[in-house]
Design an enzyme around this catalytic site. Structure first.
Site, PDB file in Angstrom:
ATOM      1  CG  PHE A  37     -13.185   8.216   9.016  1.00  0.00           C
ATOM      2  CD1 PHE A  37     -14.624   8.698   9.416  1.00  0.00           C
ATOM      3  CD2 PHE A  37     -12.637   7.180   9.252  1.00  0.00           C
ATOM      4  CE1 PHE A  37     -15.443   7.446   9.860  1.00  0.00           C
ATOM      5  CE2 PHE A  37     -13.290   5.877   9.927  1.00  0.00           C
ATOM      6  CZ  PHE A  37     -14.984   6.247   9.924  1.00  0.00           C
ATOM      7  CG  LEU A  57     -13.097   4.332  13.806  1.00  0.00           C
ATOM      8  CD1 LEU A  57     -14.086   4.592  14.594  1.00  0.00           C
ATOM      9  CD2 LEU A  57     -13.548   3.463  12.590  1.00  0.00           C
ATOM     10  CD  GLU A 115      -8.801   5.294  20.569  1.00  0.00           C
ATOM     11  OE1 GLU A 115      -8.241   4.666  21.750  1.00  0.00           O
ATOM     12  OE2 GLU A 115      -9.619   6.244  20.928  1.00  0.00           O
ATOM     13  N   GLY A 124      -7.235  -0.931  16.512  1.00  0.00           N
ATOM     14  CA  GLY A 124      -7.340  -0.956  15.080  1.00  0.00           C
ATOM     15  C   GLY A 124      -8.336  -1.743  14.529  1.00  0.00           C
ATOM     16  NE  ARG A 151      13.336  -6.811 -22.179  1.00  0.00           N
ATOM     17  CZ  ARG A 151      14.497  -6.212 -22.464  1.00  0.00           C
ATOM     18  NH1 ARG A 151      14.713  -5.510 -23.357  1.00  0.00           N
ATOM     19  NH2 ARG A 151      15.443  -6.852 -21.546  1.00  0.00           N
ATOM     20  CD  GLN A 201       8.650 -12.249 -11.453  1.00  0.00           C
ATOM     21  OE1 GLN A 201       8.700 -11.240 -10.495  1.00  0.00           O
ATOM     22  NE2 GLN A 201       9.522 -13.021 -11.835  1.00  0.00           N
ATOM     23  N   GLY A 247      10.247  -7.124 -15.362  1.00  0.00           N
ATOM     24  CA  GLY A 247      11.671  -7.294 -15.090  1.00  0.00           C
ATOM     25  C   GLY A 247      12.468  -6.378 -14.111  1.00  0.00           C
ATOM     26  CD  GLU A 287     -12.205   2.887   4.512  1.00  0.00           C
ATOM     27  OE1 GLU A 287     -13.263   2.374   4.166  1.00  0.00           O
ATOM     28  OE2 GLU A 287     -11.561   3.947   3.976  1.00  0.00           O
TER      29      GLU A 287
HETATM   30  C1  LIG Z   1      -2.186   4.012   5.261  1.00  0.00           C
HETATM   31  C2  LIG Z   1      -3.236   4.065   5.960  1.00  0.00           C
HETATM   32  C3  LIG Z   1      -4.169   4.923   6.136  1.00  0.00           C
HETATM   33  C4  LIG Z   1      -5.156   4.948   7.246  1.00  0.00           C
HETATM   34  N1  LIG Z   1      -6.291   5.769   7.485  1.00  0.00           N
HETATM   35  C5  LIG Z   1      -6.888   5.857   8.563  1.00  0.00           C
HETATM   36  C6  LIG Z   1      -7.802   6.811   8.591  1.00  0.00           C
HETATM   37  O1  LIG Z   1      -7.976   7.806   7.988  1.00  0.00           O
HETATM   38  N2  LIG Z   1      -8.642   6.895   9.750  1.00  0.00           N
HETATM   39  C7  LIG Z   1      -8.599   5.820  10.609  1.00  0.00           C
HETATM   40  O2  LIG Z   1      -9.340   5.802  11.876  1.00  0.00           O
HETATM   41  N3  LIG Z   1      -7.844   4.998  10.658  1.00  0.00           N
HETATM   42  C8  LIG Z   1      -6.931   4.777   9.395  1.00  0.00           C
HETATM   43  N4  LIG Z   1      -5.887   3.737   9.239  1.00  0.00           N
HETATM   44  C9  LIG Z   1      -5.938   2.628  10.343  1.00  0.00           C
HETATM   45  C10 LIG Z   1      -6.604   1.299   9.780  1.00  0.00           C
HETATM   46  O3  LIG Z   1      -7.865   1.324   9.643  1.00  0.00           O
HETATM   47  C11 LIG Z   1      -5.916   0.274  10.677  1.00  0.00           C
HETATM   48  O4  LIG Z   1      -4.609   0.353  10.438  1.00  0.00           O
HETATM   49  C12 LIG Z   1      -6.507  -1.094  10.646  1.00  0.00           C
HETATM   50  O5  LIG Z   1      -7.901  -0.890  10.934  1.00  0.00           O
HETATM   51  C13 LIG Z   1      -5.684  -2.314  11.448  1.00  0.00           C
HETATM   52  O6  LIG Z   1      -5.413  -1.723  12.655  1.00  0.00           O
HETATM   53  P1  LIG Z   1      -3.945  -1.890  13.299  1.00  0.00           P
HETATM   54  O7  LIG Z   1      -3.216  -1.194  12.284  1.00  0.00           O
HETATM   55  O8  LIG Z   1      -4.105  -1.656  14.672  1.00  0.00           O
HETATM   56  O9  LIG Z   1      -3.675  -3.297  13.166  1.00  0.00           O
HETATM   57  P2  LIG Z   1      -4.226  -4.619  14.223  1.00  0.00           P
HETATM   58  O10 LIG Z   1      -5.367  -4.376  14.699  1.00  0.00           O
HETATM   59  O11 LIG Z   1      -2.849  -4.833  15.280  1.00  0.00           O
HETATM   60  O12 LIG Z   1      -4.159  -5.851  13.377  1.00  0.00           O
HETATM   61  C14 LIG Z   1      -2.950  -6.391  12.800  1.00  0.00           C
HETATM   62  C15 LIG Z   1      -2.914  -7.517  11.747  1.00  0.00           C
HETATM   63  O13 LIG Z   1      -3.899  -8.352  12.482  1.00  0.00           O
HETATM   64  C16 LIG Z   1      -4.698  -9.341  11.595  1.00  0.00           C
HETATM   65  N5  LIG Z   1      -5.981  -9.531  12.256  1.00  0.00           N
HETATM   66  C17 LIG Z   1      -6.933  -8.587  12.697  1.00  0.00           C
HETATM   67  N6  LIG Z   1      -7.772  -9.085  13.349  1.00  0.00           N
HETATM   68  C18 LIG Z   1      -7.856 -10.208  13.300  1.00  0.00           C
HETATM   69  C19 LIG Z   1      -8.429 -11.519  13.624  1.00  0.00           C
HETATM   70  N7  LIG Z   1      -9.773 -11.458  14.130  1.00  0.00           N
HETATM   71  N8  LIG Z   1      -7.973 -12.783  13.517  1.00  0.00           N
HETATM   72  C20 LIG Z   1      -6.871 -12.950  12.595  1.00  0.00           C
HETATM   73  N9  LIG Z   1      -6.309 -11.889  12.456  1.00  0.00           N
HETATM   74  C21 LIG Z   1      -6.584 -10.608  12.642  1.00  0.00           C
HETATM   75  C22 LIG Z   1      -4.728  -8.629  10.429  1.00  0.00           C
HETATM   76  O14 LIG Z   1      -4.152  -9.026   9.221  1.00  0.00           O
HETATM   77  C23 LIG Z   1      -4.225  -7.208  10.731  1.00  0.00           C
HETATM   78  O15 LIG Z   1      -3.668  -6.343   9.648  1.00  0.00           O
HETATM   79  C24 LIG Z   1      -5.160   3.822   8.310  1.00  0.00           C
HETATM   80  C25 LIG Z   1      -4.205   2.804   8.119  1.00  0.00           C
HETATM   81  C26 LIG Z   1      -3.032   2.962   6.999  1.00  0.00           C
HETATM   82  C27 LIG Z   1      -2.158   1.935   7.142  1.00  0.00           C
END
Ligand SMILES: Cc1cc2nc3c(=O)[nH]c(=O)nc-3n(C[C@H](O)[C@H](O)[C@H](O)COP(=O)(O)OP(=O)(O)OC[C@H]3O[C@@H](n4cnc5c(N)ncnc54)[C@H](O)[C@@H]3O)c2cc1C
Length: 397
Positions: A139, A141, A143, A147, A282, A350, A353, A377
């Site tokens: 899937f 979605l 970039e 995100g 333990r 925790q 240990g 997600e």
């Molecule tokens: C292991 C893994 C598997 C994944 N698999 C998929 C996949 O199969 N397909 C796919 O399309 N994507 C996938 N993703 C992407 C994932 O959905 C995104 O990482 C996620 O949506 C967050 O986007 P970003 O990493 O760009 O973080 P950013 O958008 O940069 O956000 C960083 C942080 O900002 C904070 N934040 C965000 N919005 C707000 C707000 N409005 N107010 C305050 N704080 C906020 C949150 O704490 C967030 O973690 C995967 C990610 C990981 C880590």
């Protein structure tokens, strides 16, 4: 490392007496638990791609992937996706092995758009193969610059006769590098923002589509950054109407967001089982760790956090299966279950240990497995915004 203990497995089925479930759900959980105890290794090997491929094949051969797709005519277990079944499958598999849960979940998430909005030809072509574990799906979605704010995506699909031409990147794509089928969301420009995005089926090996980078994470899964350069995809491979791709993505996430909560529950239940096993065995201070009230308080908190998260998760799953909107409920479930599981697993580490941070020990693995679920997600903060938006609807003057 051993599989979960049999007495713990029985306890993990207790909640299936709740009114959210039908008898078939309880049977499904018991059958899968017995199958997983024999067929799913508890440790990950050194070749995560090979492990993941083998797990998809095994899950397909045993029939579990029929629950990942919708429609009996296309190899599915039922006429529509059964959210409670998907949640039970994920919770059970996660208790046994995070990669097995991942392999199951991605077959559903990757093909979900086709189950929900595909044409007859698209469903016939792909869903039976996904359900048999012969096709691995992904899937795509997110970039690099889109995100949490995914509607700002830049990957473009330009119409050219009877085809679309894709240019741009996707990142963090689970199964990237091993998938055969990628559902890719790209900007087609019918309108600004979320209303100008469409979904496409892109096969691995299509000219102009390449794996730009494989990404290593703390709990290894196949993961990659994808690159599209002049990648031609037949217009017949568009899923749903042009400009409706964002809605398709959100409908897919409505199912799978709740199932992320279920996976977190599975990890948390396993952590509690491990914590009880360790605390009662333990020996220290002429007794066991479990004799101390400080330990008992921790265990009580862990169990209560798990039951609270389970109630929210299965409420959301049941409500969706009843055909009702679950935007708020799915967000609550995902937030409570993933944040709660992180606390439960931390408490288990925790209690273990020094052994709790030793590589390869189950609670150490769980500690790494749970972290990403609070981010993908929709990060917890995004879930908070969704819940608040629903609460404030119509309440402001
Ligand atoms: C292991 C893994 C598997 C994944 N698999 C998929 C996949 O199969 N397909 C796919 O399309 N994507 C996938 N993703 C992407 C994932 O959905 C995104 O990482 C996620 O949506 C967050 O986007 P970003 O990493 O760009 O973080 P950013 O958008 O940069 O956000 C960083 C942080 O900002 C904070 N934040 C965000 N919005 C707000 C707000 N409005 N107010 C305050 N704080 C906020 C949150 O704490 C967030 O973690 C995967 C990610 C990981 C880590």
């Amino acid at each position: 490392m051993n599989p979960p203990r049999a007495d713990a497995a029985a306890a993990a089925l207790d909640h299936l007496d709740w009114p959210f479930f039908e008898p078939r759900h309880r049977a499904l959980a018991a059958e899968l638990d017995a199958w997983a105890a024999h067929h799913v290794r508890d440790v990950h090997g050194h070749d995560v791609d090979a492990d993941c491929r083998a797990l998809v094949r095994a899950l397909g051969a045993a029939g579990w992937l029929t629950h990942a797709v919708g429609g009996t005519a296309y190899g599915g277990a039922g006429d529509a996706i059964d959210t409670r079944a998907i949640c039970i499958l994920r919770e059970t598999l996660a208790r046994h092995n995070g990669l097995a849960d991942f392999a199951f979940a991605m077959q559903g998430l990757g093909s979900g758009a086709i189950s929900l909005a595909g044409t007859e030809a698209q469903k016939q072509a792909w869903l039976p193969r996904v359900a048999r574990g012969e096709t691995i799906s992904a899937f795509a979605l997110s970039e690099p610059d889109a995100g949490s704010d995914v509607a700002s995506m830049q990957c473009a699909a330009r119409r050219d006769g009877d085809a679309y031409v894709l240019d741009g990147e996707k990142t963090w794509i689970s199964n990237g590098g091993i998938a055969d089928l990628y559902v890719v969301f790209a900007r087609t420009g019918e309108a600004p923002g979320a209303r100008g995005i469409s979904a496409f089926i892109v096969q691995a090996g299509t000219p102009g589509f390449e794996i730009a980078e494989r990404i290593d994470v703390i709990a290894p899964h196949p993961l990659a950054r994808l690159r599209f350069r002049g990648c031609r995809v037949a217009a017949s491979q568009r899923i749903g109407e042009a400009g409706e791709g964002f809605k398709v993505a959100m409908r897919t996430l409505d199912v799978f967001r709740t199932s992320v909560a279920a996976a977190a529950l599975g990890f948390a239940r396993r952590a509690l089982e491990e914590a009880i096993a360790r605390a009662t065995s333990r020996r220290m201070f002429q007794g066991t760790l479990a004799d101390f009230q400080l330990t008992q308080a921790k265990l009580a908190q862990m169990a209560t956090t798990i039951d609270g998260a389970a109630l929210l998760t299965y409420r959301a799953a049941w409500q969706r299966d009843c055909g009702r909107t679950v935007t708020r409920e799915a967000a609550m479930a995902k937030m409570a279950a993933t944040e709660g599981a992180q606390q439960v697993i931390d408490a288990a580490v925790q209690l273990w240990g020094g052994l709790g941070v030793k590589s390869g020990v189950t609670v150490e693995r769980l500690y790494r497995e749970i972290r990403a679920l609070r981010i993908y997600e929709g990060a917890t903060e995004v879930q908070q915004l969704i819940i608040a938006r629903e609460l404030l609807k119509g309440a402001r003057a």
